[in-house]
Design a protein around this motif. Structure first.
Motif, PDB file in Angstrom:
ATOM      1  N   GLU A  25       1.011  -1.314  -0.140  1.00 51.17           N
ATOM      2  CA  GLU A  25      -0.228  -0.393  -0.214  1.00 51.17           C
ATOM      3  C   GLU A  25       0.700   1.821  -0.335  1.00 51.17           C
ATOM      4  O   GLU A  25       0.574   2.675  -0.610  1.00 51.17           O
ATOM      5  CB  GLU A  25      -0.877  -0.131   0.942  1.00 51.17           C
ATOM      6  CG  GLU A  25      -2.202  -0.707   1.307  1.00 51.17           C
ATOM      7  CD  GLU A  25      -3.192  -0.753   1.791  1.00 51.17           C
ATOM      8  OE1 GLU A  25      -3.745   0.429   1.565  1.00 51.17           O
ATOM      9  OE2 GLU A  25      -2.910  -1.472   2.740  1.00 51.17           O
ATOM     10  N   ILE A 185      -1.847   3.064   6.449  1.00 50.90           N
ATOM     11  CA  ILE A 185      -0.851   2.264   6.474  1.00 50.90           C
ATOM     12  C   ILE A 185       0.213   2.049   6.395  1.00 50.90           C
ATOM     13  O   ILE A 185       1.545   1.507   6.122  1.00 50.90           O
ATOM     14  CB  ILE A 185      -0.935   2.444   4.442  1.00 50.90           C
ATOM     15  CG1 ILE A 185       0.304   3.994   4.320  1.00 50.90           C
ATOM     16  CG2 ILE A 185      -2.223   2.579   3.857  1.00 50.90           C
ATOM     17  CD1 ILE A 185       0.276   4.424   2.903  1.00 50.90           C
ATOM     18  N   ARG A 252      -3.558  -0.187  -6.038  1.00 53.42           N
ATOM     19  CA  ARG A 252      -2.755  -0.834  -4.744  1.00 53.42           C
ATOM     20  C   ARG A 252      -3.554  -0.355  -2.680  1.00 53.42           C
ATOM     21  O   ARG A 252      -3.594  -0.950  -1.647  1.00 53.42           O
ATOM     22  CB  ARG A 252      -1.726   0.115  -4.085  1.00 53.42           C
ATOM     23  CG  ARG A 252      -0.553  -0.472  -5.859  1.00 53.42           C
ATOM     24  CD  ARG A 252      -0.530  -2.197  -5.479  1.00 53.42           C
ATOM     25  NE  ARG A 252       0.557  -2.428  -5.696  1.00 53.42           N
ATOM     26  CZ  ARG A 252       1.994  -2.783  -5.891  1.00 53.42           C
ATOM     27  NH1 ARG A 252       2.753  -1.873  -5.174  1.00 53.42           N
ATOM     28  NH2 ARG A 252       2.521  -3.049  -6.897  1.00 53.42           N
ATOM     29  N   LEU A 253      -4.426   1.250  -2.891  1.00 54.68           N
ATOM     30  CA  LEU A 253      -4.790   1.516  -1.667  1.00 54.68           C
ATOM     31  C   LEU A 253      -6.101   0.712  -1.427  1.00 54.68           C
ATOM     32  O   LEU A 253      -7.083   0.674  -2.370  1.00 54.68           O
ATOM     33  CB  LEU A 253      -5.542   2.971  -1.518  1.00 54.68           C
ATOM     34  CG  LEU A 253      -4.087   3.250  -1.626  1.00 54.68           C
ATOM     35  CD1 LEU A 253      -3.894   5.585  -1.842  1.00 54.68           C
ATOM     36  CD2 LEU A 253      -3.195   3.265   0.176  1.00 54.68           C
TER      37      LEU A 253
END
Length: 482
Positions: A25, A185, A252-253
């Protein structure tokens, strides 16, 4: 009557996730800084202001001096308006605005708009938890508006103003959502490193596209383009860059679960307003967080004012050519990449707060140096720009990291919206200080030196913040070496 969603799990603690999952992330998160920085450097910092003023002048010429060719009118605009003092204005919602003031006007509108909407964006993001989707919406809205600047030519100054305001609002909103991912993250121990790396990669991305666009701009004749076409292509490329690289963080997040909220959009927006009200009232429970916010407001205003007036300082006080100013801006982008990483490394060794305080001392030294840079000496100006680049990214990245430590979980976007609007809303204080200094002394050297007040006061206020106590009060773990 809307049916409430079932209760959700509490927010995910980043320490409970595997290092590999966090790194995945984090790498995606870094890329959004790479993506959006192109808009700030290419559009806001270099190309749009002068170009949009020229378009507004063309419009004023076409309206008031129709008998004169556009090129002749543009070259003699100042002389023509002096000879005809009632002419040389453009119409903006019924107001007569000088072309030179048009960019400042739309910038002011964009800033005021951000002050109004960013808290709402932050509250909505925390309330519904759909941060990834909101990031995508704002990023692509801003990117499309930036690409639309390609069509700003001739006398289309109003189109340029509307597109810039939309792009700026979308940019600020996306940054609020983007920043709010940081505490989700990364662990408290990782926060400085992750924030600094993201900021550094942003400088690298913005600098790379700016370098390519400057090659285009400086060689437009050889490429069979007009100067205006090269500028419009450069601004469009910033939007295209922004849109293309935003794909990576969106892949990705991940969204985190939030408490139950209203299912309909209208009810969710109403709920976010109520949550924002509770947050603003509850800010009194975190006086040290508020003190940090005020400290950041003060010293960051000094930073932004120095950066915003650096070109005027170079041209007015040092009489340097535009080529020197542009090359210095480009150098700052790449040196700031290493500067952000350097200060992040120093924070791990000496502590984050000490490193930020040391950076404010360096900022103070830099503005004092402005008194002694010789007129026409490009080398001394480059050295001053180099010193700025070393502390620029790091001081802001570490401040973002510190702020993420002193805000309560589940309200990250709301608090980062307050950080953003304190940044935008305070901008007029530094600008007003410079204006007063210039009015009293007619010296850009003294005007830049006046920023010493912001760095000294910001240093004192930040030094008064008991960070371990502030972090514990927000319910967070105190990292080592804070």
């Amino acid at each position: 009557m809307p049916t409430p969603a079932p209760p959700a799990d509490p927010p995910v603690d980043p320490t409970a996730e595997s290092p590999a999952a966090r790194r995945r992330e984090q790498r995606g998160w870094y890329v959004y800084d790479w993506a959006n920085s192109a808009f700030y450097t290419t559009v806001i910092s270099v190309f749009l202001g002068p170009y949009l003023i020229a378009v507004a002048r063309t419009a004023a010429c076409a309206q008031d001096f129709p008998q004169i060719a556009a090129a002749t009118c543009a070259d003699g605009f100042d002389r023509l308006t002096v000879q005809n003092p009632g002419l040389g204005y453009v119409d903006v919602l019924g107001m007569d605005i000088r072309p030179a003031a048009f960019f400042g006007l739309i910038t002011t509108v964009a800033v005021l708009g951000q002050i109004l909407i960013l808290p709402i964006v932050g509250a909505l993001a925390d309330h519904i938890g759909r941060k990834k989707e909101m990031l995508g919406v704002f990023a692509y809205a801003g990117a499309l508006a930036a690409m639309g600047l390609y069509f700003v030519e001739g006398d289309r100054y109003l189109l340029g103003g509307v597109l810039f305001i939309l792009a700026n609002l979308a940019y600020g909103s996306s940054i609020v959502v983007y920043d709010s991912f940081l505490p989700q993250i990364s662990t408290p121990q990782e926060r400085d490193h992750v924030s600094s790396r993201g900021w550094a990669i942003g400088y690298l991305g913005g600098g790379l596209l700016l370098a390519l666009n400057l090659v285009l701009y400086l060689n437009y004749e050889a490429l069979g383009l007009t100067q205006g076409e090269s500028v419009r292509i450069s601004m469009m490329s910033a939007g295209l860059w922004w849109a293309t690289f935003t794909i990576v963080p969106l892949l990705r997040l991940r969204n985190r679960p939030v408490p139950a909220h209203e299912r309909t959009t209208r009810a969710a927006v109403g709920g976010s307003f109520r949550q924002l009200g509770r947050t603003l009232k509850g800010l009194r429970q975190y006086p040290l967080t508020l003190l940090f916010l005020v400290a950041y407001l003060v010293y960051n205003d000094g930073i932004q004012t120095v950066i915003g007036n650096s070109s005027a300082f170079a041209s007015e006080a040092l009489k340097l050519k535009p080529e020197v100013q542009i090359s210095a801006i480009l150098m700052v982008q790449f040196v700031a990449f290493f500067g952000a990483l350097l200060l992040g490394s120093l924070a791990r060794r000496f502590g984050t707060k000490r490193t930020v305080l040391a950076s404010l001392v360096l900022w103070t030294v830099i503005v004092v140096m402005a008194l002694f840079v010789r007129e026409g000496d490009a080398l001394q100006f480059y050295l001053m720009a180099f010193a700025i680049a070393i502390v620029l990214g790091g001081s802001q990245a570490l401040s973002r990291s510190l702020f993420s430590q002193v805000i309560p979980k589940g309200k990250e976007a709301e608090y980062f919206s307050l950080l953003q609007i304190s940044d935008k809303g305070s901008a007029f204080i530094g600008a007003l200080t410079v204006t007063i200094a210039l009015q009293l002394t007619n010296s850009y050297r003294i005007a830049i030196l006046s920023m010493i007040v912001f760095f000294v006061l910001g240093f004192v206020l930040l030094a008064l913040v008991n960070l371990p106590k502030a972090i514990r009060a927000a319910g967070n773990e105190v990292p080592e070496g804070i």
